[in-house]
Design a protein around this motif. Structure first.
Motif, PDB file in Angstrom:
ATOM      1  N   ARG A 114      -5.020  -9.146   1.210  1.00 58.85           N
ATOM      2  CA  ARG A 114      -6.045  -8.046   1.654  1.00 58.85           C
ATOM      3  C   ARG A 114      -6.493  -7.307   0.582  1.00 58.85           C
ATOM      4  O   ARG A 114      -7.381  -6.468   0.690  1.00 58.85           O
ATOM      5  CB  ARG A 114      -5.676  -7.819   2.676  1.00 58.85           C
ATOM      6  CG  ARG A 114      -4.571  -6.780   2.916  1.00 58.85           C
ATOM      7  CD  ARG A 114      -4.123  -6.246   4.184  1.00 58.85           C
ATOM      8  NE  ARG A 114      -3.089  -5.275   4.261  1.00 58.85           N
ATOM      9  CZ  ARG A 114      -1.803  -5.643   4.387  1.00 58.85           C
ATOM     10  NH1 ARG A 114      -1.505  -7.168   4.200  1.00 58.85           N
ATOM     11  NH2 ARG A 114      -0.878  -4.910   4.489  1.00 58.85           N
ATOM     12  N   LYS A 115      -5.305  -7.034  -0.425  1.00 61.62           N
ATOM     13  CA  LYS A 115      -5.620  -5.687  -1.370  1.00 61.62           C
ATOM     14  C   LYS A 115      -6.085  -6.352  -2.803  1.00 61.62           C
ATOM     15  O   LYS A 115      -6.053  -5.482  -3.728  1.00 61.62           O
ATOM     16  CB  LYS A 115      -4.398  -5.158  -1.502  1.00 61.62           C
ATOM     17  CG  LYS A 115      -3.698  -4.305  -0.266  1.00 61.62           C
ATOM     18  CD  LYS A 115      -2.863  -3.456  -0.339  1.00 61.62           C
ATOM     19  CE  LYS A 115      -2.116  -2.781   0.935  1.00 61.62           C
ATOM     20  NZ  LYS A 115      -0.854  -2.216   0.834  1.00 61.62           N
ATOM     21  N   LEU A 128       1.511  -2.988  -5.498  1.00 59.64           N
ATOM     22  CA  LEU A 128       0.409  -2.642  -4.639  1.00 59.64           C
ATOM     23  C   LEU A 128       0.699  -2.578  -3.098  1.00 59.64           C
ATOM     24  O   LEU A 128       0.447  -3.304  -2.437  1.00 59.64           O
ATOM     25  CB  LEU A 128      -0.958  -3.391  -4.864  1.00 59.64           C
ATOM     26  CG  LEU A 128      -2.034  -2.703  -4.448  1.00 59.64           C
ATOM     27  CD1 LEU A 128      -2.353  -1.354  -4.664  1.00 59.64           C
ATOM     28  CD2 LEU A 128      -3.353  -3.643  -4.858  1.00 59.64           C
ATOM     29  N   SER A 158       0.280  -7.842  -5.297  1.00 59.22           N
ATOM     30  CA  SER A 158      -0.360  -7.462  -4.263  1.00 59.22           C
ATOM     31  C   SER A 158      -0.610  -8.503  -2.883  1.00 59.22           C
ATOM     32  O   SER A 158      -0.503  -9.701  -3.382  1.00 59.22           O
ATOM     33  CB  SER A 158      -1.889  -7.323  -4.666  1.00 59.22           C
ATOM     34  OG  SER A 158      -2.880  -6.938  -3.538  1.00 59.22           O
ATOM     35  N   GLU A 184      -8.821  -6.846  -4.162  1.00 63.30           N
ATOM     36  CA  GLU A 184     -10.030  -6.289  -4.768  1.00 63.30           C
ATOM     37  C   GLU A 184      -9.411  -4.968  -5.569  1.00 63.30           C
ATOM     38  O   GLU A 184     -10.070  -4.783  -6.632  1.00 63.30           O
ATOM     39  CB  GLU A 184     -10.986  -6.018  -3.733  1.00 63.30           C
ATOM     40  CG  GLU A 184     -12.341  -4.998  -4.340  1.00 63.30           C
ATOM     41  CD  GLU A 184     -13.225  -5.033  -3.316  1.00 63.30           C
ATOM     42  OE1 GLU A 184     -14.237  -4.130  -3.455  1.00 63.30           O
ATOM     43  OE2 GLU A 184     -13.197  -5.588  -2.352  1.00 63.30           O
ATOM     44  N   THR A 185      -8.524  -4.422  -5.035  1.00 63.95           N
ATOM     45  CA  THR A 185      -7.887  -3.062  -5.821  1.00 63.95           C
ATOM     46  C   THR A 185      -7.091  -3.454  -6.945  1.00 63.95           C
ATOM     47  O   THR A 185      -7.300  -2.785  -7.977  1.00 63.95           O
ATOM     48  CB  THR A 185      -7.180  -2.110  -4.630  1.00 63.95           C
ATOM     49  OG1 THR A 185      -7.730  -1.740  -3.424  1.00 63.95           O
ATOM     50  CG2 THR A 185      -6.446  -1.025  -5.593  1.00 63.95           C
ATOM     51  N   ASP A 220      -0.466   2.786  -3.795  1.00 61.46           N
ATOM     52  CA  ASP A 220      -0.968   2.786  -2.444  1.00 61.46           C
ATOM     53  C   ASP A 220      -2.484   2.191  -2.868  1.00 61.46           C
ATOM     54  O   ASP A 220      -3.206   2.375  -3.799  1.00 61.46           O
ATOM     55  CB  ASP A 220      -1.068   3.856  -1.706  1.00 61.46           C
ATOM     56  CG  ASP A 220      -1.954   5.116  -2.283  1.00 61.46           C
ATOM     57  OD1 ASP A 220      -3.059   5.265  -1.741  1.00 61.46           O
ATOM     58  OD2 ASP A 220      -1.353   5.742  -3.148  1.00 61.46           O
ATOM     59  N   GLU A 221      -3.055   1.574  -1.829  1.00 62.25           N
ATOM     60  CA  GLU A 221      -4.267   0.808  -1.841  1.00 62.25           C
ATOM     61  C   GLU A 221      -5.444   1.845  -2.166  1.00 62.25           C
ATOM     62  O   GLU A 221      -6.344   1.541  -2.943  1.00 62.25           O
ATOM     63  CB  GLU A 221      -4.732  -0.137  -0.687  1.00 62.25           C
ATOM     64  CG  GLU A 221      -5.944  -0.595  -0.730  1.00 62.25           C
ATOM     65  CD  GLU A 221      -6.164  -1.512   0.531  1.00 62.25           C
ATOM     66  OE1 GLU A 221      -7.195  -2.304   0.592  1.00 62.25           O
ATOM     67  OE2 GLU A 221      -5.410  -1.358   1.453  1.00 62.25           O
ATOM     68  N   GLU A 222      -5.333   3.262  -1.707  1.00 63.14           N
ATOM     69  CA  GLU A 222      -6.433   4.057  -2.083  1.00 63.14           C
ATOM     70  C   GLU A 222      -6.116   4.660  -3.432  1.00 63.14           C
ATOM     71  O   GLU A 222      -7.036   5.842  -3.753  1.00 63.14           O
ATOM     72  CB  GLU A 222      -6.403   5.268  -0.902  1.00 63.14           C
ATOM     73  CG  GLU A 222      -6.630   4.638   0.409  1.00 63.14           C
ATOM     74  CD  GLU A 222      -7.764   4.281   0.432  1.00 63.14           C
ATOM     75  OE1 GLU A 222      -8.669   4.590   0.066  1.00 63.14           O
ATOM     76  OE2 GLU A 222      -8.185   2.721   1.282  1.00 63.14           O
TER      77      GLU A 222
END
Length: 332
Positions: A43-44, A85, A40, A46-47, A112-114
């Protein structure tokens, strides 16, 4: 259950497999991802942590690696599957030069992040499809492109996984998975030794990973719940000397392949499901009379699938019924 050939089309598979393709020991079986790494961007994170927290208990190890230009190369071969990610193009460009043999290479699945899409890009049958299905529990759509997966059929790698076995001769899966697509393969034939067997390159050999156990033969009314299946299996096992650790797989009929409760129960207990066709079940019909034989020509599913799936092809427990929803028999 369903599976397929490999992520590329069948022609590409045949070309790539000509140089290799082996799976000679349980440690190199290539059908299951047990140790995965989430790669990851910072910035990602958390996901990435959400993914680890949600699916981490389904794997022996799950770690988070922060992305840098050489992260895949640095950790190549240390994990069964990478979860990227990131955009699929990044993962493809950074790993293309590392790919050598689909039986040995780690699988790669991008998300993807979402958490909208989970896309296996290499090693679909060797862990990426498995991870994509787990990510689906978080809302991601598993975008699987393996051929028999798309056709709703169970490829030989998935059959091996369901039966807790590994493929000995990986090259053979090109031809046998083509037979799966053409519906010409038929059920897995069990052969107990000591015997010597001579096979051609269109015969896939599966070898059990562990000692023989028992098979849970299962039938049900339409729409039976996950909880009913689990309770029925527990009740049946309690009547024997077996427990869930001894279960090789759950056997059922192809006409039960749409029973969501059955597959949800098997997934929760980490059991494979093997669906037998009508002809196979008729050849292994159990002793308990069944109304389905008179009504639709199928023998009783639970006893027949328990007998068909067992190494000794004999019943340990004849059919029992749980709350008129699920029937279970145990074979070995």
């Amino acid at each position: 259950m369903s599976s397929g050939t490999e992520n590329a089309d069948t022609t590409d598979d045949a070309e790539s497999d000509s140089d290799g393709g082996h799976c000679s020991t349980p440690d190199s079986d290539g059908e299951v991802a047990e140790e995965i790494a989430i790669v990851s961007f910072g910035r990602k994170m958390e996901t990435a942590e959400e993914i680890r927290d949600e699916i981490g208990d389904r794997y022996e190890a799950i770690e988070i690696l922060e992305y840098h230009g050489d992260v895949f190369e640095e950790y190549w071969g240390k994990y069964d599957c990478f979860v990227g990610l990131m955009a699929s193009g990044i993962a493809m460009r950074k790993t293309a030069h590392l790919l050598e043999d689909k039986w040995d290479d780690p699988a790669i699945c991008v998300v993807d992040e979402e958490l909208t899409w989970a896309i296996p890009i290499t090693g679909g049958h060797h862990g990426a499809n498995q991870v994509a299905r787990d990510l689906a529990t978080m809302g991601a759509v598993p975008a699987m492109t393996t051929a028999s997966e798309a056709a709703g059929k169970q490829g030989v790698e998935s059959r091996a996984k369901a039966m807790d076995a590994h493929v000995v001769n990986g090259d053979s899966t090109v031809k046998t998975n083509l037979a799966v697509l053409d519906e010409n393969l038929g059920p897995v034939a069990r052969l107990d030794g000591p015997k010597a067997v001579l096979v051609g390159d269109d015969v896939t050999v599966l070898k059990r990973n562990e000692d023989e156990g028992c098979v849970l033969g299962t039938g049900s009314v339409s729409g039976a719940s996950k909880e009913s299946f689990i309770a029925a299996w527990e009740d049946a096992l309690d009547r024997t000397d077996y427990d869930f650790e001894d279960v090789e797989f759950v056997g059922t009929a192809t006409r039960k392949e749409d029973e969501e409760g059955l597959f949800e129960a098997a997934q929760e207990l980490d059991l494979g499901v093997v669906a037998f066709d009508k002809e196979t079940l008729l050849d292994h019909e159990g002793p308990t009379p069944s109304k389905s034989k008179e009504l639709i020509g199928w023998p009783g599913v639970s006893e027949a699938s328990a007998i068909a799936g067992g190494a000794e092809q004999e019943l340990v427990l004849e059919k029992i019924s749980y709350e008129n929803e699920v029937t279970v028999a145990i074979g070995r």
